[in-house]
Design an enzyme around this catalytic site. Structure first.
Site, PDB file in Angstrom:
ATOM      1  N   ASN A 154       4.349  -3.933  -0.281  1.00 51.03           N
ATOM      2  CA  ASN A 154       4.555  -2.748   0.546  1.00 51.03           C
ATOM      3  C   ASN A 154       4.662  -3.258   1.984  1.00 51.03           C
ATOM      4  OD1 ASN A 154       4.445  -0.390   1.996  1.00 51.03           O
ATOM      5  ND2 ASN A 154       2.307   0.091   1.484  1.00 51.03           N
ATOM      6  N   LYS A 209       5.514  -1.722   4.611  1.00 51.40           N
ATOM      7  CA  LYS A 209       5.151  -0.724   5.636  1.00 51.40           C
ATOM      8  C   LYS A 209       6.203  -0.707   6.751  1.00 51.40           C
ATOM      9  CE  LYS A 209       0.415  -1.252   4.195  1.00 51.40           C
ATOM     10  NZ  LYS A 209      -0.994  -1.053   4.478  1.00 51.40           N
ATOM     11  N   HIS A 243       0.983   7.232  -0.486  1.00 52.00           N
ATOM     12  CA  HIS A 243       0.197   6.171   0.154  1.00 52.00           C
ATOM     13  C   HIS A 243      -0.795   6.801   1.131  1.00 52.00           C
ATOM     14  CE1 HIS A 243      -0.924   2.754   2.593  1.00 52.00           C
ATOM     15  NE2 HIS A 243      -0.563   2.005   1.571  1.00 52.00           N
ATOM     16  N   GLU A 303      -1.643   6.047   3.997  1.00 51.41           N
ATOM     17  CA  GLU A 303      -1.146   6.180   5.379  1.00 51.41           C
ATOM     18  C   GLU A 303      -0.257   7.413   5.516  1.00 51.41           C
ATOM     19  OE1 GLU A 303       0.330   2.162   5.699  1.00 51.41           O
ATOM     20  OE2 GLU A 303      -1.742   1.462   5.598  1.00 51.41           O
ATOM     21  N   GLU A 312      -5.970   2.465  -4.507  1.00 52.39           N
ATOM     22  CA  GLU A 312      -6.134   1.823  -3.212  1.00 52.39           C
ATOM     23  C   GLU A 312      -7.275   2.484  -2.435  1.00 52.39           C
ATOM     24  OE1 GLU A 312      -2.300  -0.368  -1.964  1.00 52.39           O
ATOM     25  OE2 GLU A 312      -2.232   1.646  -1.160  1.00 52.39           O
ATOM     26  N   GLY A 339      -5.764  -3.003   4.662  1.00 52.78           N
ATOM     27  CA  GLY A 339      -5.514  -3.645   5.951  1.00 52.78           C
ATOM     28  C   GLY A 339      -6.772  -4.032   6.703  1.00 52.78           C
ATOM     29  N   SER A 370      -6.145  -5.136   0.686  1.00 51.68           N
ATOM     30  CA  SER A 370      -6.516  -6.509   1.056  1.00 51.68           C
ATOM     31  C   SER A 370      -6.491  -7.476  -0.127  1.00 51.68           C
ATOM     32  CB  SER A 370      -7.877  -6.537   1.758  1.00 51.68           C
ATOM     33  OG  SER A 370      -7.827  -5.780   2.955  1.00 51.68           O
TER      34      SER A 370
HETATM   35  P1  PGA Z   1      -3.082  -4.328   2.485  1.00 53.01           P
HETATM   36  O1  PGA Z   1      -2.271  -2.985   2.194  1.00 53.01           O
HETATM   37  O2  PGA Z   1      -2.770  -5.271   1.338  1.00 53.01           O
HETATM   38  O3  PGA Z   1      -2.562  -4.826   3.799  1.00 53.01           O
HETATM   39  O4  PGA Z   1      -4.530  -3.980   2.520  1.00 53.01           O
HETATM   40  C1  PGA Z   1      -2.138  -2.478   0.899  1.00 53.01           C
HETATM   41  C2  PGA Z   1      -1.383  -1.178   0.941  1.00 53.01           C
HETATM   42  O5  PGA Z   1      -1.554  -0.420   1.898  1.00 53.01           O
HETATM   43  O6  PGA Z   1      -0.610  -0.863   0.030  1.00 53.01           O
END
Ligand code: PGA
Length: 255
Positions: free
Chosen positions: A13, A15, A98, A100, A170, A176, A216
């Site tokens: 992903n 982003k 997601h 976000e 998630e 992140g 992460s």
């Molecule tokens: P990350 O993000 O691996 O940077 O924690 C995962 C995601 O948001 O899908």
């Protein structure tokens, strides 16, 4: 044993990262590193990179996804992209719900359900994201919350359509932040999601659904997470922006 019924899928992903030129460089680095993968390899990229990346991965095992789509087919929705627009380009996957999108852009369980419907109708495979905030985990409502998110998002989805749904668990506190869920925590919630799917669709269908962990996941911790019986893959943010790290995760899923 059940795990062998399912396809492991590692999805990046990206982003809001990478211009088309940068996207080309990154995906071209990934192609040789992931070509022997014994799992699904998907990169979900910004809309403006789709054309470039679709072109670059032609004839390879890498598949391409978008990071969201609108629920209407077309119309007066300035700035939005429909699921049909994505399929017409050759896009196969789309991330829906997601955290976000839920946190910063007003996505709710109801709009997530509408997007899932539109994506499935257009022929896409959905990567449906669910997960709890830290406060919710601390209050002990993770399983209920994730069960509710899953049930609402899949409202109206048939058992046949479920074969085009991947669920990504998630935990929001792990995204992140460098704070990964422990392998046990990840597995417990993935197993709970499978129980919910089983109650909705029966155990055979539930056993066939790929459930990813995301938050992460990186080159160092992927193996332990992916070794868990109910963790069938990963949705990878930060580490998917580095071809080498991404390929190590793909290798861990290919074992
Ligand atoms: P990350 O993000 O691996 O940077 O924690 C995962 C995601 O948001 O899908």
């Amino acid at each position: 044993m059940n795990k062998q019924l399912r396809k492991a899928v590692i999805a990046g992903n990206w982003k809001m990262n990478k211009t088309p030129a940068e996207a080309k460089t990154l995906v071209e680095e990934m192609i040789p590193l992931t070509k022997d993968a014994d799992c699904g390899v998907v990169v979900c990229v910004p809309y403006v990179d789709l054309c470039t990346v679709l072109d670059a991965v032609k004839g390879t095992n890498i598949e391409v996804g978008a990071e969201n789509c609108h629920w209407e087919k077309s119309g007066a929705y300035t700035g939005e992209i429909s699921a049909d627009m994505l399929t017409s380009m050759g896009v196969k996957y789309v991330i829906i719900g997601h955290s976000e999108r839920r946190t910063y852009f007003g996505d709710t369980d109801v709009t997530v359900q509408k997007r899932v419907r539109a994506a499935l109708d257009a022929g896409l495979t959905v990567i449906l994201c669910v997960g709890e905030y830290l406060e919710q985990r601390e209050q002990g409502v993770t399983n209920e919350l994730v069960a509710m998110q899953t049930k609402i998002a899949l409202g109206g989805v048939s058992c046949e359509e479920l074969s085009r749904v991947i669920i990504a668990y998630e935990p929001v506190w792990a995204i992140g932040t460098g704070k990964t869920a422990t392998a046990e925590q990840a597995n417990e919630v993935c197993a709970e999601i499978r129980r919910v799917l089983s109650s909705l669709y029966g155990s055979e269908a539930a056993n066939g659904v790929t459930i990813q962990y995301g938050g992460s996941m990186n080159a160092k911790n992927a193996e332990e997470l992916l070794d868990q019986p109910d963790v069938d893959g990963g949705l990878i943010g930060g580490a998917s922006l580095k071809a080498e790290d991404f390929s190590i995760i793909v290798k861990a899923a290919s074992r």
